[in-house]
Write a protein that holds these residues in place. Structure first.
Motif, short mmCIF file in Angstrom:
data_model
loop_
_atom_site.label_atom_id
_atom_site.label_comp_id
_atom_site.label_asym_id
_atom_site.label_seq_id
_atom_site.Cartn_x
_atom_site.Cartn_y
_atom_site.Cartn_z
N VAL A 59 0.84 -1.20 0.00
CA VAL A 59 0.00 0.00 0.00
C VAL A 59 0.87 1.25 0.00
CG1 VAL A 59 -1.60 1.35 1.41
CG2 VAL A 59 -2.03 -1.08 1.03
N SER A 60 1.98 1.21 0.74
CA SER A 60 2.90 2.35 0.75
C SER A 60 3.48 2.59 -0.64
CB SER A 60 4.03 2.10 1.75
OG SER A 60 3.52 1.94 3.06
N CYS A 61 3.88 1.52 -1.32
CA CYS A 61 4.42 1.65 -2.68
C CYS A 61 3.39 2.25 -3.63
CB CYS A 61 4.87 0.28 -3.19
SG CYS A 61 6.38 -0.35 -2.45
N ILE A 62 2.18 1.71 -3.58
CA ILE A 62 1.13 2.19 -4.48
C ILE A 62 0.79 3.65 -4.20
CG2 ILE A 62 -1.28 1.90 -5.17
CD1 ILE A 62 -0.93 -1.11 -4.47
N SER A 63 0.63 3.97 -2.91
CA SER A 63 0.22 5.33 -2.55
C SER A 63 1.30 6.36 -2.84
CB SER A 63 -0.14 5.38 -1.06
OG SER A 63 -1.20 4.49 -0.76
N ILE A 64 2.56 5.97 -2.66
CA ILE A 64 3.65 6.93 -2.83
C ILE A 64 4.14 6.97 -4.27
CG2 ILE A 64 6.03 7.46 -2.17
CD1 ILE A 64 5.38 6.40 0.62
N PHE A 65 4.50 5.83 -4.83
CA PHE A 65 5.15 5.82 -6.14
C PHE A 65 4.16 5.95 -7.30
CE2 PHE A 65 8.43 3.36 -3.69
CZ PHE A 65 9.38 4.35 -3.73
N TYR A 66 3.03 5.24 -7.22
CA TYR A 66 2.08 5.35 -8.33
C TYR A 66 1.46 6.74 -8.40
CZ TYR A 66 -2.11 4.76 -11.13
OH TYR A 66 -3.08 4.93 -12.08
N GLN A 67 1.11 7.28 -7.25
CA GLN A 67 0.42 8.56 -7.23
C GLN A 67 1.35 9.74 -7.44
OE1 GLN A 67 -2.37 8.86 -4.03
NE2 GLN A 67 -2.66 11.05 -4.27
N SER A 131 -1.77 -6.86 13.53
CA SER A 131 -1.83 -6.52 12.11
C SER A 131 -2.71 -5.30 11.87
CB SER A 131 -2.37 -7.71 11.31
OG SER A 131 -1.56 -8.85 11.49
N VAL A 132 -3.83 -5.24 12.58
CA VAL A 132 -4.74 -4.10 12.44
C VAL A 132 -4.04 -2.81 12.86
CG1 VAL A 132 -6.84 -3.05 13.36
CG2 VAL A 132 -6.84 -5.46 12.71
N ILE A 133 -3.33 -2.86 13.97
CA ILE A 133 -2.64 -1.66 14.46
C ILE A 133 -1.56 -1.23 13.48
CG2 ILE A 133 -1.19 -0.71 16.31
CD1 ILE A 133 -2.62 -2.57 18.25
N MET A 134 -0.83 -2.18 12.91
CA MET A 134 0.25 -1.84 11.97
C MET A 134 -0.31 -1.21 10.70
SD MET A 134 3.03 -2.38 13.46
CE MET A 134 3.98 -1.87 12.02
N MET A 135 -1.48 -1.66 10.26
CA MET A 135 -2.08 -1.05 9.08
C MET A 135 -2.59 0.36 9.38
SD MET A 135 -3.94 -4.11 6.93
CE MET A 135 -4.59 -5.09 8.28
N LEU A 136 -3.08 0.57 10.61
CA LEU A 136 -3.47 1.92 11.01
C LEU A 136 -2.26 2.84 11.04
CD1 LEU A 136 -5.90 1.12 13.98
CD2 LEU A 136 -6.53 2.10 11.78
N VAL A 137 -1.15 2.33 11.56
CA VAL A 137 0.09 3.11 11.61
C VAL A 137 0.54 3.50 10.20
CG1 VAL A 137 2.57 2.93 12.10
CG2 VAL A 137 0.90 2.22 13.82
N THR A 138 0.52 2.53 9.30
CA THR A 138 0.97 2.79 7.93
C THR A 138 0.12 3.85 7.25
OG1 THR A 138 1.74 0.50 7.76
CG2 THR A 138 1.48 1.73 5.71
N GLY A 139 -1.20 3.72 7.38
CA GLY A 139 -2.08 4.70 6.76
C GLY A 139 -1.89 6.11 7.27
N ALA A 140 -1.50 6.22 8.54
CA ALA A 140 -1.34 7.55 9.14
C ALA A 140 -0.03 8.23 8.76
CB ALA A 140 -1.45 7.45 10.66
N ILE A 141 1.02 7.45 8.54
CA ILE A 141 2.34 8.07 8.34
C ILE A 141 2.69 8.34 6.88
CG2 ILE A 141 3.25 7.08 10.47
CD1 ILE A 141 4.64 4.94 8.85
N ILE A 142 1.96 7.74 5.95
CA ILE A 142 2.30 7.92 4.54
C ILE A 142 2.19 9.39 4.14
CG2 ILE A 142 1.51 7.47 2.18
CD1 ILE A 142 0.85 4.63 3.03
N ASP A 143 1.08 10.02 4.48
CA ASP A 143 0.87 11.43 4.09
C ASP A 143 1.87 12.35 4.78
OD1 ASP A 143 -1.18 10.85 2.39
OD2 ASP A 143 -2.77 11.22 3.84
N THR A 144 2.18 12.07 6.04
CA THR A 144 3.13 12.91 6.76
C THR A 144 4.51 12.85 6.12
OG1 THR A 144 1.93 12.56 8.83
CG2 THR A 144 4.19 13.35 9.00
N ALA A 145 4.96 11.65 5.81
CA ALA A 145 6.27 11.48 5.19
C ALA A 145 6.33 12.15 3.82
CB ALA A 145 6.60 9.99 5.06
N MET A 146 5.27 12.00 3.04
CA MET A 146 5.26 12.57 1.70
C MET A 146 5.20 14.10 1.75
SD MET A 146 5.46 11.32 -1.33
CE MET A 146 6.20 12.60 -2.32
#
Length: 250
Positions: A59-67, A131-146
């Motif tokens: 999801v990180s790859c798709i959200s960051i690199f594709y978009q 797993s649920v918590i890790m996916m929540l973490v990932t969704g929250a940090i993608i936009d901040t990092a970008m």
């Protein structure tokens, strides 16, 4: 009604954002289909933790690199997201295991055998909760990092004479502006999602019962893990972006 709301959302997104938003919608659709596949994989017996880590990275790859394309900004953002995922995994694993937050809370009365639901679904619920918590973490940090990586790139391109220290401080300042809004957004999302549960707690629950309930612990630990990740990724992104951008023009 649901279809009407979806149509309104898509129409407004395309009108306001144009082609850029169209790509965002495609990204959202791809991620949704991918996560749906992850759910079926877990249902068929795949290890929830391994599958969720694959989902987080994909999801990180798709959200960051594709978009946003493949460039120095996206490379820096993805690397920071990946590092935070690796660092947060043992922390979430430890606290999730120690707090025993897996499974269905007793407050979810509808998930009972007497109501026709089977709670014995043959899945490691401890790993599933992590797993649920890790996916929540990932969704929250993608936009901040970008956001930090992109803003810092523009600062560097317009002020290439800035030193490593000054560029890093600029990244931290950008992160400070983002942080307050991000934390409040996360907080209100969790509160709004579980306001019914909060009202239920107020009806005859003591403070000690609330704090020690599984439902409260699940949401609080998830929220805190997400907030910690959002804070930690700010200096990491500022540091790695500064290093990469300065090295590119060295």
């Amino acid at each position: 009604m649901l279809i009407a709301l979806i149509i309104i959302f898509i129409a407004l997104t395309l009108i306001v954002g144009g082609n850029r938003s169209a790509k965002s919608l495609i990204t959202l659709s791809i991620n949704s289909l991918f996560l749906l596949g992850i759910i079926f994989a877990v249902y068929k017996g795949a290890n929830p933790l391994y599958v969720s880590l694959l989902a987080c990275i994909s999801v990180s790859c798709i959200s960051i690199f594709y978009q946003n394309g493949f460039n120095h900004k996206t490379q820096s953002a993805f690397l920071c997201v990946f590092i935070i995922i690796v660092l947060m995994l043992p922390i979430v694993y430890f606290f999730g295991g120690m707090s025993a937050i897996q499974g269905f809370p007793s407050e979810q009365f509808e998930i009972t055998d007497t109501n026709g639901y089977s709670r014995n679904i043959g899945i490691n619920m401890g790993l599933l909760q992590i797993s649920v918590i890790m996916m929540l973490v990932t969704g929250a940090i993608i936009d901040t990092a970008m956001a930090i990586s992109s803003a810092l790139f523009q600062i560097h391109e317009n002020n290439k004479h800035l030193s490593h220290v000054h560029l890093f401080k600029s990244g931290i300042n950008i992160g400070k502006d983002i942080l307050a809004t991000t934390i409040q957004t996360i907080f209100f999302i969790f509160i709004a999602e579980y306001i019914n549960l909060i009202l239920q707690f107020l009806d005859g629950y003591s403070i000690s019962a609330i704090v020690n309930s599984k439902a409260f612990a699940q949401e609080t630990i998830s929220m805190l893990a997400t907030c910690i990740s959002c804070v930690a990724i700010i200096p990491l992104t500022a540091f790695l972006s500064t290093f990469m951008y300065k090295k590119r023009h060295a």
